[in-house]
Each structure stands twice: as structure tokens, then as C-alpha cells.
Write a protein that holds these residues in place. Structure first.
Motif: not given
Length: 444
Positions: A128-146
Motif C-alpha cells: 500500500f502507499v500513502i499518497k492519496t485519500v484513496e490510499d489512506a482509505v485502503s489502508i484503513n480497510s486493510q487494517v480492519i480486515n486484518m
């Protein structure tokens, strides 16, 4: 005759030029201002890590660019090519891929930068990267999924792999993202996922230099590392990630970390459009500009932000690629644009001395350098929040962020898993344009 000003980029540089140049030429019918951005919003990037942890909502730090266009025309499109000789910019509309061209008299280039994976395809594919708002939302979803997945397995090794999070990059983005995710995961396991166990959580921050946050100097960088270690983060300095897969990260010392979540924040690169621009480039690929921020040998083109190499006249070193510098560079660009068009002001050389830099490491912990003085702990955290809240572009956004921060002090984090969002694009629909297609500009 109408004078056309075209701004490329909707980040700190481009948006601040837009706002100021509209004020300079308010209600002037002889000035036509246009701005092009691949996103239809301005993103307040310093708070992206807080979106990745669910502390604030994505809409809290985004402002639709059209809200800022008092007299300017906005194009939601990607920039495909810049022709400095013809004074044309080719753009590709985001929705359906249609291509057409915009002409200009004065051009402002503020395209920012892209993520640099240093040609490592495996890391690019699996991180994952942390460059766009979509990136940040994706990271949040990934953490919760884990978290959800780890709570439903009795395999201890698999559970540990699910609960292992690795961030590569010891700069501001990497450190702040790790601080936010570490807090989210540990608080969530404590409050909502007792079956996981805090002993199965593994947080790894990989930094290539001797200490993290090198921009703050060795003393504060080492203090920041100690803060994170006390919070449960494994800070691995003088180390690089060299390979990755779906369930592992390999380091240059040969160590392999079983890991389901890899976040890459280790480098930036110039947009290919900038590389292909026919002008003088630095070896990094950045555009070379003069002391007035004009592109060399192109006085009607100005560049600022991450895509331009702008040297400090006092030190001879390039200014760092920060939002603070982009904002001040935009002031110089606007002054010099106004001078070139009207002749009513003198050209201004760009020079700026930073008042300080700061970063958060978690709840109520931050590190800052203000006017040369080091500040750590809750005081630095309060300064960070006060400063960045004041810099948000609209009052409604300040209110939303302040409300989210207050709620975080009173309530537990939201752990809603959103999942995938479907997007639709058109490829066969033929639409007419208000602006001529690119072919019309090349007719004899």
C-alpha cells in the motif's frame, strides 16, 4: 485580447496560485484562468495518516476544487503532454478517456510527485502507499480486515502474520502512518478483539538512514525512535526492504518478516509528463527554474512544488518538498505572473526561511522544531494540532476536523469495514466538447 493563465495541478502549489491569482484579477474579463487536476478536490496531505487510522473522515481534509473556482474554469483530467513551443497542454478526461488540448499564454506547473518504488515490481505489487485519500482509505480497510481475520483464526502463526504491519520509510509520511496505525491496532485489540492478544501484534518501521525523521536532525530523530519503541514499534534503522510477496517482506540484511500488510512510504518520483518536458532538468528529473521560479528559457512558464528544483539562495541547497514551501512559492509565482501580465509590480525572487517542522507519533505525542527550538511530548502535539487546524482552507473543514479530534478523546474508533467500491467508465460514448479537439490546433 484575452490573456489565458493555465494552472496544472490541484495540490498546495496549484490551489494557492489559483486562489491568489483570482483575487489579483477579480472581475477582469480580459483574464481567463483555468486549472487542471486528475482529482476534483484539493487534498490536505499532512492529515492523510489520520484518515488511514480512521481518526478523521476523508471528506474532512478534501475540498472540491470547483468551490475554489470563483472565476476559473476547472478540468477534471490527466495531463498527457505539455508542448512549450506550441503553448499547448494535452489533457485526457478522467471519465471516458477523451483527449483534447488547452492553449495558454502563461503556464503554471505544480504537478507534485509520484511514489517511487525504485523499479522494484514486487514491492509495487504487494504494498500500500500513502499518497492519496484513496490510499489512506485502503489502508484503513486493510487494517480492519486484518483485525477481523485474526480474531477468527486459532492458528497462532497465521494470527501473528495477520497482526504484523510493516511501514517502509523513515520520513514524515512513514513515521506518522506507523504512529497512527500502531495506536489503532493496539486500542482495537484491547477494546474489541480480546481473542487476538496484544502479544501477537508486531509493528515494524523500516528506515534506510541511521535515525528516523532526518529532516529534524539526529537528536530529535533518535528521540522520535525511542518514543515509537516505547509504544511497541520495532524501529529498524540502516535497513532497506528489497523484496515482498503476499505474506512477507524481505530486508537487505536477509531477514524475512512474515507480514500481510506492507505500506511503502520510502521515496518520491517525478511525473512522466515532467520528464518528457522539453526544458532543462536536474539529474533528479525536476524542472530547473530561475530565482523568479520561471522555467529556464521559458519566461511565460513558472514551476513550483515537488516537480521543480528550487534552491535556497542562502545555502545553495534545494528546498525540501513540503507543503509549507509550496504555499510560500505560490505567493512568489502569483506576484511574478501579475508583474509579467500588467507590469504594475516588480518581479520578486523566491526566498523563504522555515519557521519549523513537526510530526505526530501517536495520541498526545509529537516532535517539533519551532524557530530552532526542539519541542517534544504533549506540548508539541498540541502545537501540531493547532497549526494544522488553522491551515485547513475552509471553516467547515476546521470544524469537522476539530469535532473528529474531540470525539476521539471521548469515544472508541469506528471499525466499520467498507470494502470495495465499484467505478464505471465509458469507452464507446462519443461526446461533443466546448473546447476544440487537439487535432484542430494542428491544422494549417
Amino acid at each position: 485580447m484575452t490573456t489565458k493563465i493555465l494552472i496544472l495541478g490541484g495540490g498546495f502549489g496549484g490551489v494557492n496560485v489559483l486562489k491568489s491569482i483570482q483575487n489579483k484579477f477579480k472581475n477582469d474579463s480580459n483574464i481567463r484562468i483555468s486549472i487542471v487536476s486528475q482529482d476534483n478536490y484539493f487534498l490536505y496531505t499532512p492529515m492523510l495518516p489520520q484518515v488511514s487510522s480512521g481518526l478523521i473522515h476523508p471528506s474532512d481534509i478534501t475540498v472540491p476544487i470547483r468551490k475554489l473556482c470563483k472565476q476559473a474554469e476547472f478540468y477534471h483530467a490527466e495531463i498527457s503532454f505539455i508542448d512549450l513551443k506550441q503553448k499547448l497542454v494535452t489533457i485526457t478526461r478522467t471519465f471516458d478517456g477523451k483527449v483534447h488540448a488547452l492553449d495558454y499564454d502563461y503556464l503554471v506547473i505544480a504537478l507534485g510527485s509520484n511514489t517511487n518504488f525504485f523499479h522494484n515490481k514486487n514491492i509495487e505489487k504487494h504494498s500500500f502507499v500513502i499518497k492519496t485519500v484513496e490510499d489512506a482509505v485502503s489502508i484503513n480497510s486493510q487494517v480492519i480486515n486484518m483485525l477481523e481475520s485474526a480474531a477468527q483464526t486459532s492458528d497462532e502463526d497465521f494470527k501473528k502474520a495477520l497482526m504484523t504491519f510493516t511501514v517502509v520509510g523513515g520520513g514524515f509520511a512513514g513515521v506518522e502512518t506507523m504512529g497512527e496505525i500502531n495506536q489503532l491496532v493496539r486500542d482495537s485489540v484491547k477494546n474489541f478483539y480480546p481473542s487476538i492478544g496484544t502479544e501477537n501484534i508486531s509493528m515494524n518501521l523500516v528506515a534506510s538512514k541511521e535515525f528516523i525523521l532526518s529532516e529534524l536532525g539526529p537528536k530529535l530523530g533518535k528521540i522520535a525512535g525511542n518514543y515509537l519503541r516505547k509504544a511497541g514499534v520495532n524501529v529498524l534503522t540502516k535497513t532497506k526492504a528489497v523484496d515482498a510477496g503476499e505474506d512477507f517482506v524481505k530486508l537487505d540484511n536477509g531477514k524475512v518478516i512474515p507480514c500481510m500488510t506492507l505500506i511503502w512510504a520510502a521515496g518520491t518520483d517525478i511525473d512522466p509528463v515532467i520528464y518528457n518536458l522539453e526544458c532543462q532538468h536536474h539529474q533528479s528529473g525536476k524542472i530547473m527554474v530561475d530565482e523568479y521560479l520561471r522555467v529556464l528559457e521559458n519566461e511565460n512558464v513558472l514551476a513550483l512544488g515537488d516537480n521543480a528544483l528550487i534552491k535556497n539562495p542562502l545555502t545553495g541547497e534545494p528546498y525540501p518538498a513540503t507543503a509549507q514551501n509550496s504555499i510560500h512559492q505560490s505567493s512568489t509565482v502569483v506576484n511574478n505572473l501579475y508583474s509579467a501580465i500588467t507590469g504594475k509590480t516588480k518581479l520578486k525572487k523566491f526566498s523563504f526561511k522555515s519557521k519549523g517542522m513537526m510530526t505526530t507519533l501517536g495520541r498526545k505525542i509529537a516532535i517539533a522544531v519551532m524557530f530552532g527550538l526542539p519541542i517534544t511530548g504533549p506540548v508539541a502535539w498540541l502545537i501540531w494540532r493547532t497549526y494544522y487546524l488553522s491551515q485547513l482552507p475552509m471553516f467547515e473543514k476546521k470544524f469537522q476536523v476539530a469535532t473528529s479530534w474531540m470525539a476521539d478523546l471521548l469515544f472508541k474508533r469506528d471499525l466499520t469495514f467498507i470494502g470495495l467500491i465499484k467505478n464505471k467508465s465509458l469507452t464507446k460514448v462519443d461526446m461533443k466538447y466546448d473546447t476544440p479537439p487537439i487535432e484542430d490546433f494542428f491544422k494549417d
